[in-house]
Design an enzyme around this catalytic site. Structure first.
Site, PDB file in Angstrom:
ATOM      1  N   GLY A 239       0.693  -1.327   0.028  1.00  0.00           N
ATOM      2  CA  GLY A 239       0.085   0.056   0.104  1.00  0.00           C
ATOM      3  C   GLY A 239       0.952   1.367  -0.124  1.00  0.00           C
ATOM      4  CD  GLU A 273       0.394  -9.193   1.548  1.00  0.00           C
ATOM      5  OE1 GLU A 273      -0.579  -8.494   1.261  1.00  0.00           O
ATOM      6  OE2 GLU A 273      -0.002 -10.159   2.072  1.00  0.00           O
ATOM      7  N   PRO A 274       4.462  -5.357  -1.256  1.00  0.00           N
ATOM      8  CG  PRO A 274       6.711  -4.749  -1.778  1.00  0.00           C
ATOM      9  CD  PRO A 274       5.997  -5.762  -0.772  1.00  0.00           C
ATOM     10  N   GLY A 275       3.323  -3.702  -3.958  1.00  0.00           N
ATOM     11  CA  GLY A 275       2.985  -3.989  -5.487  1.00  0.00           C
ATOM     12  C   GLY A 275       3.375  -2.711  -6.379  1.00  0.00           C
ATOM     13  NE  ARG A 276      -0.675   2.535  -5.984  1.00  0.00           N
ATOM     14  CZ  ARG A 276      -1.838   2.246  -6.736  1.00  0.00           C
ATOM     15  NH1 ARG A 276      -1.692   3.085  -7.806  1.00  0.00           N
ATOM     16  NH2 ARG A 276      -3.042   1.913  -6.221  1.00  0.00           N
ATOM     17  CE1 TYR A 316      -9.237   2.331  -8.629  1.00  0.00           C
ATOM     18  CE2 TYR A 316      -7.474   2.285 -10.152  1.00  0.00           C
ATOM     19  CZ  TYR A 316      -8.170   1.808  -9.092  1.00  0.00           C
ATOM     20  OH  TYR A 316      -8.109   0.295  -9.116  1.00  0.00           O
ATOM     21  CB  CYS A 342     -18.330   4.962 -28.236  1.00  0.00           C
ATOM     22  SG  CYS A 342     -17.546   4.541 -29.875  1.00  0.00           S
ATOM     23  CE1 TYR A 371      -3.019  -3.021  -8.539  1.00  0.00           C
ATOM     24  CE2 TYR A 371      -1.638  -1.309  -7.905  1.00  0.00           C
ATOM     25  CZ  TYR A 371      -2.204  -2.462  -7.522  1.00  0.00           C
ATOM     26  OH  TYR A 371      -1.895  -3.238  -6.390  1.00  0.00           O
TER      27      TYR A 371
HETATM   28  C1  LIG Z   1      -3.405  -4.980  -3.864  1.00  0.00           C
HETATM   29  C2  LIG Z   1      -2.956  -5.708  -2.736  1.00  0.00           C
HETATM   30  C3  LIG Z   1      -1.222  -5.399  -2.260  1.00  0.00           C
HETATM   31  C4  LIG Z   1      -0.614  -4.286  -2.828  1.00  0.00           C
HETATM   32  O1  LIG Z   1      -1.008  -2.916  -2.786  1.00  0.00           O
HETATM   33  P1  LIG Z   1      -0.207  -1.783  -3.345  1.00  0.00           P
HETATM   34  O2  LIG Z   1      -0.880  -0.441  -3.235  1.00  0.00           O
HETATM   35  O3  LIG Z   1       0.055  -1.953  -4.773  1.00  0.00           O
HETATM   36  O4  LIG Z   1       1.270  -2.044  -2.956  1.00  0.00           O
HETATM   37  C5  LIG Z   1      -0.971  -5.907  -1.115  1.00  0.00           C
HETATM   38  N1  LIG Z   1      -1.653  -6.926  -0.528  1.00  0.00           N
HETATM   39  C6  LIG Z   1      -3.048  -7.207  -0.679  1.00  0.00           C
HETATM   40  C7  LIG Z   1      -3.630  -8.156  -0.111  1.00  0.00           C
HETATM   41  C8  LIG Z   1      -3.460  -6.439  -1.962  1.00  0.00           C
HETATM   42  O5  LIG Z   1      -4.775  -7.002  -2.255  1.00  0.00           O
END
Ligand SMILES: *Cc1c(COP(=O)(O)O)cnc(C)c1O
Length: 418
Positions: A239, A273-276, A316, A342, A371
């Site tokens: 997050g 759990e980093p993603g973004r 968003y 469209c 994303y």
């Molecule tokens: C989406 C998600 C993440 C990653 O969130 P980011 O904002 O991309 O870091 C981590 N854990 C869980 C359970 C998620 O659903």
């Protein structure tokens, strides 16, 4: 953004001119910088080095198997939310013992696949899910390691669609039901309590919601321990936000030092759990200007990428910086940058000041690595974009552009109509 820079007026990804990649692969095109992804992973992982930890990249942010394979080589684990992501993560070489499985709606078939693969643990999001997981595990005679995902009811102060840690959100189990859940699990020897988890939202730009959630999680952990449970894994989700525009998110070291201070002395392994943060600023979406037009009120730049390619602005109200691939001098104009779909919601930017562009010019939509492609669709029967991964002076097509044949390859005309 360091690896997307202009040399002699031309935008490069690492050592390759973006234009050169486009000549080979066309537009719209996602381009990822391998060096950037690697650097983000290393920085994030290293700021937690003083504690036992495992970084499980959140696959849903960008699940291209080329990207996953790169991260696997860096030692990343994976946070997955579906059987499809499990399949991808394993194919890309992420070891099952580094995979955690989150999500509110895991099916028995997905649980079975994950149990057979031997993943690290399930982050369970309801009492019913826990019961079903126990049944599936018992049938297979494979123990199911699990953590309860608590919903700490803290406001992450992000866009409502990406807030997940409030009671009104569908995620997790309310705090007061967390202990009963672990106690209930004792009835089934195939349920193995292994951790405790929370993930409160995405694109957070302040530390305090993380710390509020962490303190609540820590209090729960201590209470659970007093019941004799030894939960090894303490999963605080992902997050952490990134800079799209003017945001000032905490630096990784600020984030980690605040967290480590809270966790000092706890006999746990921290899961992240980093993603973004890993991929967001490591990717761009390149699009070509198809037409320009103006009416009494507005100027429009119509490009060949649309909301089906990048839905974040429409979904968003997200801001993405947009720059010309060939640097331009001269006066700037205020335009709406829109796609061919469209829908009036089909825009990449509104009221945006950019240099004057003309048909055939290339634009780069920045910070599109997370994303972006993963949320793309075939709406308006638009084949999805290709994806390219750059490494130094080389580039690799990591996903081919779809064709119109691909679009209907799974469809059929009933024999009646033939
Ligand atoms: C989406 C998600 C993440 C990653 O969130 P980011 O904002 O991309 O870091 C981590 N854990 C869980 C359970 C998620 O659903």
């Amino acid at each position: 953004m360091h690896y997307f820079i202009y040399h002699a007026g031309e935008l490069y990804c690492e050592e390759v001119p973006v234009k050169k990649i486009v000549e080979k692969c066309g537009t719209p095109l996602y381009i990822y910088s391998g060096k950037t992804i690697r650097r983000h992973f290393k920085v994030f992982d290293s700021v937690f080095s003083e504690i036992e930890h495992l970084t499980c990249y959140s696959v849903k942010a960008n699940s291209n198997i080329g990207v996953l394979a790169l991260l696997a080589r860096e030692g990343s684990g994976a946070d997955i939310v579906s059987g499809g992501e499990l399949y991808r993560a394993l194919k890309a070489g992420i070891p099952p013992q580094k995979i955690v499985f989150s999500g509110v709606g895991k099916t028995p078939a997905e649980m079975e696949a994950a149990l057979k693969a031997g993943i690290l643990m399930f982050n369970v999001e309801s009492l019913e899910e826990l019961e079903v997981l126990g049944e599936v595990a018992k049938t297979l005679k494979i123990k199911a390691p699990f953590a309860i995902r608590a919903n700490p009811n803290v406001d992450p102060k992000t866009h409502p669609y990406i807030s997940t840690g409030l009671s009104k959100n569908k995620f997790g189990i309310p705090e007061e039901e967390v202990i009963p859940a672990y106690l209930k699990a004792k009835e089934n020897p195939y349920l193995l309590p292994l951790g405790l988890d929370a993930h409160i939202g995405s694109q957070l730009t302040t530390i305090s919601p993380f710390i509020d959630a962490l303190r609540r999680l820590k209090a729960l952990w201590e209470e659970i321990s007093s019941f004799g449970f030894e939960l090894k894994y303490f999963d605080i989700g992902g997050g952490l936000g990134i800079v799209y525009d003017q945001e000032e998110p905490p630096l990784p070291e600020e984030y980690s030092s605040a967290i480590l201070k809270e966790l000092k002395g706890l006999p746990i392994t921290l899961l992240l759990e980093p993603g973004r943060l890993i991929v967001g600023n490591a990717g761009i979406l390149v699009t070509k200007v198809l037409y320009t037009k103006a009416n009494r009120e507005k100027k429009f730049v119509i490009v060949d990428a649309a909301m089906n390619d990048l839905i974040r602005p429409a979904l968003y109200q997200a801001y993405h910086k947009i720059v010309p691939v060939e640097e331009k001098e001269g006066e700037e104009v205020v335009v709406d940058i829109v796609g061919p779909i469209c829908e009036s919601g089909d825009f990449l930017a509104k009221e945006r000041k950019i240099p004057q562009v003309k048909r055939g010019d290339l634009l780069a939509v920045m910070s599109a690595g997370a994303y972006g492609f993963v949320m793309s669709s075939n709406y308006n029967s638009r084949p999805r974009a290709a994806e390219v991964l750059v490494e130094g002076d080389q580039f690799f097509l990591v996903r081919q552009r779809e064709t119109v044949e691909d679009l209907i390859s799974l469809e059929a005309i009933p024999p009646l109509y033939l």
